[in-house]
Design an enzyme around this catalytic site. Structure first.
Site, PDB file in Angstrom:
ATOM      1  N   TYR A  44      69.548  66.923  73.265  1.00 51.41           N
ATOM      2  CA  TYR A  44      70.583  68.148  73.718  1.00 51.41           C
ATOM      3  C   TYR A  44      70.221  68.270  75.280  1.00 51.41           C
ATOM      4  O   TYR A  44      69.189  68.766  75.348  1.00 51.41           O
ATOM      5  CB  TYR A  44      70.744  69.426  72.994  1.00 51.41           C
ATOM      6  N   ASP A  91      74.225  64.899  72.880  1.00 52.23           N
ATOM      7  CA  ASP A  91      75.059  65.464  73.865  1.00 52.23           C
ATOM      8  C   ASP A  91      74.241  65.696  75.016  1.00 52.23           C
ATOM      9  O   ASP A  91      73.324  66.373  75.312  1.00 52.23           O
ATOM     10  CB  ASP A  91      75.350  66.991  73.289  1.00 52.23           C
TER      11      ASP A  91
END
Length: 266
Positions: A44, A91
């Site tokens: 992330y 992400d």
């Protein structure tokens, strides 16, 4: 191999809040697992934000993840295993180019992006530092600086964007309206009043979640790569989030080689 990569993260603590430590990154989340014949990296990436401090934090992250990937590549080159596959997913909080955001326009051959025009994509109440560098202007994930650094990382680590490689022009065969298609992994919040289109980002989308593969030749073993959510109403696998799931399927002859093998997490 493992000890060398571990030592890369055993850096001295810095005065900044974003120093990578052997345990975790204070904002970005990092997991690296070595399978029998490929490596899996899941991250992330911290949001770029709109302040000088957050820009500095993101620049540090981008530099350190690129150094990690280059370091890994150098180890494999020296060991004669330069063809070992890496899959990087997660992400990544960056829209690689204009196609990775909805509502762009082609005006007489010039691409105009809704997401890079602060007069459109931001509100008057949006907090942001003044005197930001020109390449830091714009909503997070779409600034020129983020895109430039992401491109540099892809080139340095010899990575290919799997979904875009399979769908260079997006999803063409669809009965859905242009911006409703499963091409973007993040969707804006819905208006509390369904009869009014009051939410600024309702109906808007961004592709921020990726599957990246290195070396590029390894992308030939990819069977499919799909974004599993779509539309203003967040149909599909959003599961209560503003990000939906994505799926990468490898050719069966490759996945069979990794079954029942011990994982070696770093």
């Amino acid at each position: 191999f493992f000890l060398t990569l571990k030592s890369f993260f055993s850096v001295k603590k810095s005065s900044g809040t974003a120093a990578i430590t052997p345990d975790h990154h204070p904002e970005g989340r990092f997991q690296f697992v070595r399978f029998g014949d490929f490596d899996l990296l899941q991250t992330y990436v911290p949001n770029n934000g709109m302040t000088h401090e957050s820009h500095d934090r993101r620049r540090l992250w981008d530099r350190e993840i690129r150094e990690f990937l280059v370091h890994r590549k150098a180890i494999l080159d020296r060991s004669g295993d330069s063809n070992r596959m890496l899959i990087w997913c997660g992400d990544l909080n960056v829209a690689k180019d204009y196609r990775d955001g909805t509502h762009w326009q082609n005006l007489n051959g010039e691409i105009v992006e809704w997401w890079t025009d602060e007069s459109k994509c931001l509100t008057a109440s949006t907090k942001r530092d003044k005197n930001r560098a020109a390449e830091d202007i714009g909503i997070p994930s779409f600034t020129p600086a983020e895109r430039r650094r992401f491109k540099e990382t892809l080139e340095a680590a010899n990575l290919v964007d799997v979904w875009r490689n399979l769908h260079p022009a997006g999803i063409q065969e669809s009965e859905l309206a242009r911006w409703e298609r499963p091409e973007w992994t993040w969707r804006g919040h819905l208006s509390k009043n369904e009869a009014a289109f009051t939410s600024k980002y309702q109906g808007k989308g961004q592709r921020l979640d990726y599957f990246l593969v290195s070396p590029p030749a390894k992308s030939s073993i990819v069977k499919s790569c799909e974004i599993l959510g779509f539309g203003t109403q967040r149909y599909g696998l959003f599961c209560g989030s503003d990000h939906c799931a994505s799926r990468l399927v490898l050719a069966e002859h490759h996945t069979n080689t990794t079954q029942n093998q011990k994982l070696d997490p770093i």
